[in-house]
Design a protein around this motif. Structure first.
Motif, short mmCIF file in Angstrom:
data_model
loop_
_atom_site.label_atom_id
_atom_site.label_comp_id
_atom_site.label_asym_id
_atom_site.label_seq_id
_atom_site.Cartn_x
_atom_site.Cartn_y
_atom_site.Cartn_z
N ARG A 1 0.83 -1.21 0.00
CA ARG A 1 0.00 0.00 0.00
C ARG A 1 0.86 1.26 0.00
O ARG A 1 0.58 2.22 -0.71
CB ARG A 1 -0.93 -0.01 1.22
CG ARG A 1 -1.94 1.14 1.24
CD ARG A 1 -2.99 0.92 2.31
NE ARG A 1 -2.42 0.91 3.65
CZ ARG A 1 -2.27 2.02 4.39
NH1 ARG A 1 -2.64 3.20 3.92
NH2 ARG A 1 -1.78 1.93 5.61
N TRP B 1 1.58 6.36 -7.07
CA TRP B 1 0.46 7.14 -7.61
C TRP B 1 0.70 8.64 -7.44
O TRP B 1 0.43 9.44 -8.34
CB TRP B 1 -0.83 6.72 -6.92
CG TRP B 1 -2.08 7.24 -7.56
CD1 TRP B 1 -2.86 8.26 -7.13
CD2 TRP B 1 -2.69 6.77 -8.77
NE1 TRP B 1 -3.92 8.46 -7.96
CE2 TRP B 1 -3.85 7.55 -8.99
CE3 TRP B 1 -2.38 5.75 -9.68
CZ2 TRP B 1 -4.67 7.36 -10.09
CZ3 TRP B 1 -3.20 5.56 -10.77
CH2 TRP B 1 -4.33 6.36 -10.96
N GLN C 1 7.05 3.22 0.69
CA GLN C 1 7.27 4.59 0.23
C GLN C 1 8.75 4.83 -0.11
O GLN C 1 9.07 5.40 -1.16
CB GLN C 1 6.85 5.59 1.31
CG GLN C 1 5.36 5.73 1.51
CD GLN C 1 5.05 6.79 2.55
OE1 GLN C 1 5.60 6.79 3.64
NE2 GLN C 1 4.16 7.72 2.21
N GLN D 1 2.24 1.61 -3.45
CA GLN D 1 1.18 1.99 -4.38
C GLN D 1 0.85 3.48 -4.28
O GLN D 1 0.75 4.20 -5.28
CB GLN D 1 -0.06 1.16 -4.10
CG GLN D 1 -1.30 1.54 -4.92
CD GLN D 1 -1.16 1.18 -6.37
OE1 GLN D 1 -1.24 0.00 -6.73
NE2 GLN D 1 -0.92 2.14 -7.23
N GLU D 2 0.66 3.95 -3.05
CA GLU D 2 0.25 5.34 -2.86
C GLU D 2 1.37 6.31 -3.23
O GLU D 2 1.11 7.38 -3.79
CB GLU D 2 -0.23 5.54 -1.42
CG GLU D 2 -1.52 4.78 -1.14
CD GLU D 2 -2.05 4.99 0.27
OE1 GLU D 2 -1.45 5.77 1.03
OE2 GLU D 2 -3.07 4.36 0.61
#
Length: 333
Positions: free
Chosen positions: A84, A91, A305, A87-88
């Motif tokens: 996650r 994006w 991240q 992914q974030e």
């Protein structure tokens, strides 16, 4: 106007800008004022415009796609946040993350690499289910590659892992600072890095406090992947011993759950009669136990991240980054 009929010139006309300005907005160029950017974005939304990603890839020689190979990480509740986080962050940087899970025998590894390379990924993140050494293939090493929750046994690739040692020092200091003087640590399998580093951090911190009696107990035995729990046996021995602890540190939340059950069976209340702390912050356990379990949260989201940021920085120096863990204090300690 239909999305398939709309062109970049249509967007420029609707926004009252040049088509070059629209192109800059689409490509996240900083040289656009916020007001103009909003006008273009509003026009894109109103017209249903979809950029021609194939043409953009040819012009920029970049696909906008980052690959993530999840070596069983997609199967782990602990590591969902790593994916996650990646992914974030991808994006937010205008990239698309393509995730492929690899089974435990790696039979689909070659197919996964082929699929990612077919899509001309700009780089790949290799994420592991638990902290350990890996040896990616030469084919993977040929593209920009960052490792997450694992490290390269050759020492040739950038990686990001939890700081297991510092986490153990922090939680041990917390137990000492809250008045506990007899602390037993129910360790993980010493064959894994987390087991060794957490034990080392615990013992080093204990040794800095001569008034504190601290020791380790072997709560898990067996080979990696075939471990056997000895928690019930260890707890029975501890609770019937003259060296009975006033606090128990557990190598992971699943061990802590078993410790709770053992304490209750001996008519003892966790957090009141004996402090309990742990590692992982597996919320389905930590928040469901009564009282809530105090535990060290591993930085899976932050590792995801970091991996994306490092990959896109195009600065692939051999960096072995260790991220700190947060102590989540609840009522157990």
């Amino acid at each position: 106007m239909g999305a398939g009929m709309t062109t970049i010139k249509d967007v420029a006309k609707a926004a009252g800008t040049s088509f070059k300005t629209v192109s800059r907005v689409i490509n996240n160029d900083d040289n656009v004022t916020p007001e103009t950017r909003k006008k273009v974005q509003d026009a894109i939304k109103a017209l249903g415009y979809r950029p021609n990603t194939g043409a953009r890839m040819i012009r920029s020689k970049k696909s906008g796609v980052i690959g993530l190979i999840a070596d069983q990480a997609g199967m782990s509740v602990h590591s969902v946040n790593l994916i996650r986080g990646a992914q974030e962050e991808a994006w937010a940087q205008g990239k698309f993350l393509m995730v492929i899970n690899i089974d435990d025998n790696h039979q689909n590894m070659d197919a996964a690499i082929d699929k990612l390379l077919e899509r001309r990924v700009e780089g790949i993140i290799y994420a592991a289910m638990y902290h350990h050494a890996v040896n990616p293939s030469d084919e993977l090493r040929a593209v920009p590659l960052v490792l997450a929750n694992c490290y390269d046994e050759r020492g040739e690739l950038p990686c990001v892992v939890p700081d297991e040692y510092a986490a153990a020092c922090d939680v041990t200091r917390h137990l000492i600072n809250t008045g506990h003087r007899r602390i037993a640590y129910l360790n993980l399998n010493p064959r894994i890095i987390a087991g060794r580093e957490r034990s080392r951090g615990f013992l080093d911190t204990i040794h800095q406090h001569p008034a504190v009696d601290g020791w380790t107990e072997k709560a898990i035995s067996g080979e990696i992947g075939q471990e056997v729990s000895r928690v019930d046996e260890v707890m029975s021995n501890l609770l019937n011993s003259d060296r009975r602890p006033d606090a128990i540190l557990c190598g992971k939340d699943e061990i802590a759950m078993s410790v709770y059950f053992s304490l209750v069976e001996h008519s003892l209340q966790p957090g009141h009669d004996m402090a309990v702390a742990s590692f992982d912050n597996l919320e389905i356990i930590a928040e469901s136990l009564k009282p809530g379990l105090s535990t060290m949260a591993l930085p899976h989201y932050e590792m995801g991240q970091w991996a994306i940021r490092h990959l896109l920085s195009e600065n692939l120096e051999i960096s072995h980054e260790r991220l700190s863990c947060d102590f989540i204090r609840r009522a157990s300690a």
